[in-house]
Design an enzyme around this catalytic site. Structure first.
Site, PDB file in Angstrom:
ATOM      1  N   LYS A 112       0.847  -1.211   0.000  1.00 36.47           N
ATOM      2  CA  LYS A 112       0.000   0.000   0.000  1.00 36.47           C
ATOM      3  C   LYS A 112       0.872   1.246   0.000  1.00 36.47           C
ATOM      4  O   LYS A 112       0.558   2.237  -0.671  1.00 36.47           O
ATOM      5  CB  LYS A 112      -0.933  -0.001   1.218  1.00 36.47           C
ATOM      6  N   LYS A 192      -5.048 -11.004  -7.751  1.00 32.26           N
ATOM      7  CA  LYS A 192      -6.092 -11.432  -6.815  1.00 32.26           C
ATOM      8  C   LYS A 192      -7.408 -10.749  -7.207  1.00 32.26           C
ATOM      9  O   LYS A 192      -7.391  -9.569  -7.565  1.00 32.26           O
ATOM     10  CB  LYS A 192      -5.666 -10.980  -5.402  1.00 32.26           C
ATOM     11  N   LYS A 195     -12.113  -5.717  -5.632  1.00 28.95           N
ATOM     12  CA  LYS A 195     -12.969  -4.661  -6.144  1.00 28.95           C
ATOM     13  C   LYS A 195     -12.136  -3.518  -6.692  1.00 28.95           C
ATOM     14  O   LYS A 195     -12.451  -2.952  -7.736  1.00 28.95           O
ATOM     15  CB  LYS A 195     -13.878  -4.169  -5.023  1.00 28.95           C
TER      16      LYS A 195
HETATM   17  P1  TYM Z   1     -11.273  -8.040   2.988  1.00 26.81           P
HETATM   18  O1  TYM Z   1     -12.428  -7.138   3.260  1.00 26.81           O
HETATM   19  O2  TYM Z   1     -10.280  -7.583   1.981  1.00 26.81           O
HETATM   20  O3  TYM Z   1     -11.799  -9.445   2.508  1.00 26.81           O
HETATM   21  C1  TYM Z   1     -12.742 -10.195   3.263  1.00 26.81           C
HETATM   22  C2  TYM Z   1     -12.361 -11.663   3.199  1.00 26.81           C
HETATM   23  O4  TYM Z   1     -12.355 -12.117   1.850  1.00 26.81           O
HETATM   24  C3  TYM Z   1     -11.100 -12.729   1.543  1.00 26.81           C
HETATM   25  N1  TYM Z   1     -10.758 -12.434   0.148  1.00 26.81           N
HETATM   26  C4  TYM Z   1     -10.359 -13.350  -0.742  1.00 26.81           C
HETATM   27  N2  TYM Z   1     -10.172 -14.678  -0.622  1.00 26.81           N
HETATM   28  C5  TYM Z   1      -9.757 -15.344  -1.735  1.00 26.81           C
HETATM   29  N3  TYM Z   1      -9.538 -14.745  -2.928  1.00 26.81           N
HETATM   30  C6  TYM Z   1      -9.709 -13.423  -3.091  1.00 26.81           C
HETATM   31  N4  TYM Z   1      -9.517 -12.858  -4.277  1.00 26.81           N
HETATM   32  C7  TYM Z   1     -10.141 -12.655  -1.960  1.00 26.81           C
HETATM   33  N5  TYM Z   1     -10.405 -11.348  -1.762  1.00 26.81           N
HETATM   34  C8  TYM Z   1     -10.771 -11.227  -0.472  1.00 26.81           C
HETATM   35  C9  TYM Z   1     -10.113 -12.060   2.488  1.00 26.81           C
HETATM   36  O5  TYM Z   1      -8.966 -12.872   2.692  1.00 26.81           O
HETATM   37  C10 TYM Z   1     -10.946 -11.896   3.742  1.00 26.81           C
HETATM   38  O6  TYM Z   1     -10.936 -13.068   4.523  1.00 26.81           O
HETATM   39  N6  TYM Z   1      -8.173  -7.264   6.848  1.00 26.81           N
HETATM   40  C11 TYM Z   1      -9.382  -7.968   6.428  1.00 26.81           C
HETATM   41  C12 TYM Z   1     -10.591  -7.622   7.282  1.00 26.81           C
HETATM   42  C13 TYM Z   1     -10.423  -7.834   8.761  1.00 26.81           C
HETATM   43  C14 TYM Z   1     -10.360  -9.094   9.421  1.00 26.81           C
HETATM   44  C15 TYM Z   1     -10.270  -8.778  10.821  1.00 26.81           C
HETATM   45  C16 TYM Z   1     -10.330 -10.414   8.992  1.00 26.81           C
HETATM   46  C17 TYM Z   1     -10.389  -6.850   9.700  1.00 26.81           C
HETATM   47  N7  TYM Z   1     -10.309  -7.433  10.965  1.00 26.81           N
HETATM   48  C18 TYM Z   1     -10.170  -9.777  11.767  1.00 26.81           C
HETATM   49  C19 TYM Z   1     -10.228 -11.415   9.959  1.00 26.81           C
HETATM   50  C20 TYM Z   1     -10.151 -11.095  11.330  1.00 26.81           C
HETATM   51  C21 TYM Z   1      -9.686  -7.574   4.989  1.00 26.81           C
HETATM   52  O7  TYM Z   1      -9.273  -6.528   4.531  1.00 26.81           O
HETATM   53  O8  TYM Z   1     -10.528  -8.436   4.357  1.00 26.81           O
END
Ligand code: TYM
Length: 326
Positions: A112, A192, A195
């Site tokens: 980032k 990956k 969005k």
């Molecule tokens: P986020 O919002 O980016 O994504 C939510 C969940 O979806 C999974 N994910 C994917 N898995 C496989 N292939 C992909 N292309 C893909 N895109 C997204 C992510 O791995 C995630 O599990 N930091 C986290 C949010 C968070 C969180 C937490 C997660 C905040 N606090 C505590 C677990 C525990 C995030 O940005 O996810």
């Protein structure tokens, strides 16, 4: 006693099939066996300060997707991160046990910072501390996530170990739980699915939108002509079809290599399979969207239930850290 599951999703808008296959499927599957707490992490969304005017509608859209995918408020706590303000206090406290060097080494931070050198804020550096706070505020032991979140989970375990060493055993070390499709590649065939890259398919897309997007997706780049032999091992469409129609994978592998099926037909079949798979979810989503009071009620009730647990944990942490007056 059932173990506790915790996970979170950033409210960046409607969820996509990467979120679904990589994480949300597990959220749903774990509900019967564990005590589950699922959170829409609005504070995390502020670390990049994009589209804050859309934050509330994004939260609502994400909630609709989670409920439509099968999260059940009778079984799980579903809430919005900032609705339980105890998170902010724990975030500050865990910041005191987290060396800055650990945070600067996190690959997602480095990435980032590389992409947005003009917007490296304190909150962004602290992102994994906030994420750790989410998990441990609810003493989460199992954390269903996609593969991209593994470095954050590793750091969460290190922070927990350090806290427990200093202040006595308090938090369980959280363990990641992956699905059998932990890294879904986007329709560009290289990055990956996400969005922000626009290479995604929303769960809530219409069947027509889904088909249109898939028809423009990248397949095997080495296959220029219909008569060229394909290489399914490097084709994202093949991977997605193997997931959505596992029964055809072996035959498809053979047909693609023998050029017995072309990419256009293959994409049409994938679009049909995804649309069939998601049809019940999309129908449930439309039903829920027609009952906004019910959906808001779930979110408010979730925050109330989550806060009971959060208050207990925070009281314990403050006591251990010497913050309770004598
Ligand atoms: P986020 O919002 O980016 O994504 C939510 C969940 O979806 C999974 N994910 C994917 N898995 C496989 N292939 C992909 N292309 C893909 N895109 C997204 C992510 O791995 C995630 O599990 N930091 C986290 C949010 C968070 C969180 C937490 C997660 C905040 N606090 C505590 C677990 C525990 C995030 O940005 O996810």
């Amino acid at each position: 006693m059932k173990k506790r599951v915790f996970s979170g999703v950033r409210p960046t808008g409607r969820l996509h099939i990467g979120n679904y296959l990589g994480a949300v499927k597990n959220y749903v599957a774990l509900q019967d066996e564990y005590e589950c707490v699922y959170c829409i992490v609005d504070l995390h969304a502020l670390t990049t300060l994009e589209e804050t005017n859309r934050l509330q509608s994004n939260i609502y859209e994400a909630l609709l997707d989670l409920l439509a995918a099968g999260l059940d408020p009778e079984k799980s706590i579903i809430f919005v991160q900032s609705h339980v303000p105890e998170i902010n206090e724990l975030f500050t406290l865990l910041g005191m046990v987290t060396p800055l060097g650990w945070l600067l080494r996190v690959p997602t931070f480095k990435e980032k910072a590389r992409l947005h050198p003009q917007n490296i804020n304190y909150g962004l550096v602290g992102y994994p501390v906030l994420m750790t706070s989410d998990i441990v505020l609810y003493k989460g032991e199992v954390v269903p996530v996609g593969e991209d979140q593994l470095p954050h989970l590793e750091l969460a375990r290190e922070i927990v170990r350090r806290f427990n060493e200093h202040f006595g055993e308090t938090f369980p070390e959280p363990q990641a739980k992956l699905t059998n499709f932990p890294m879904v590649i986007g329709l560009d065939g290289k990055d990956k699915m996400s969005k922000s890259l626009g290479n995604h398919i929303e769960l809530a897309a219409t069947a027509e939108e889904t088909t249109k997007k898939i028809m423009s997706a990248v397949t095997d780049p080495a296959r220029k002509l219909r008569t060229d032999a394909g290489h399914p091992e490097i084709c994202n469409i093949f991977k997605l079809r193997s997931y959505f129609e596992s029964s055809v994978a072996t035959a498809l592998n053979k047909d693609c290599r023998a050029a017995a099926i072309g990419c256009v037909d293959c994409k049409k079949a994938l679009a049909a399979a995804i649309n069939a798979d998601l049809a019940p979810l999309r129908a449930r989503r439309a039903e829920l969207a027609a009952r906004p009071e019910y959906v808001i009620d779930i979110m408010q009730d979730g925050a109330r239930r989550a806060q009971i647990i959060a208050k207990q944990t925070l009281a314990e942490v403050k006591q251990k850290m010497g913050l309770v007056p004598i």
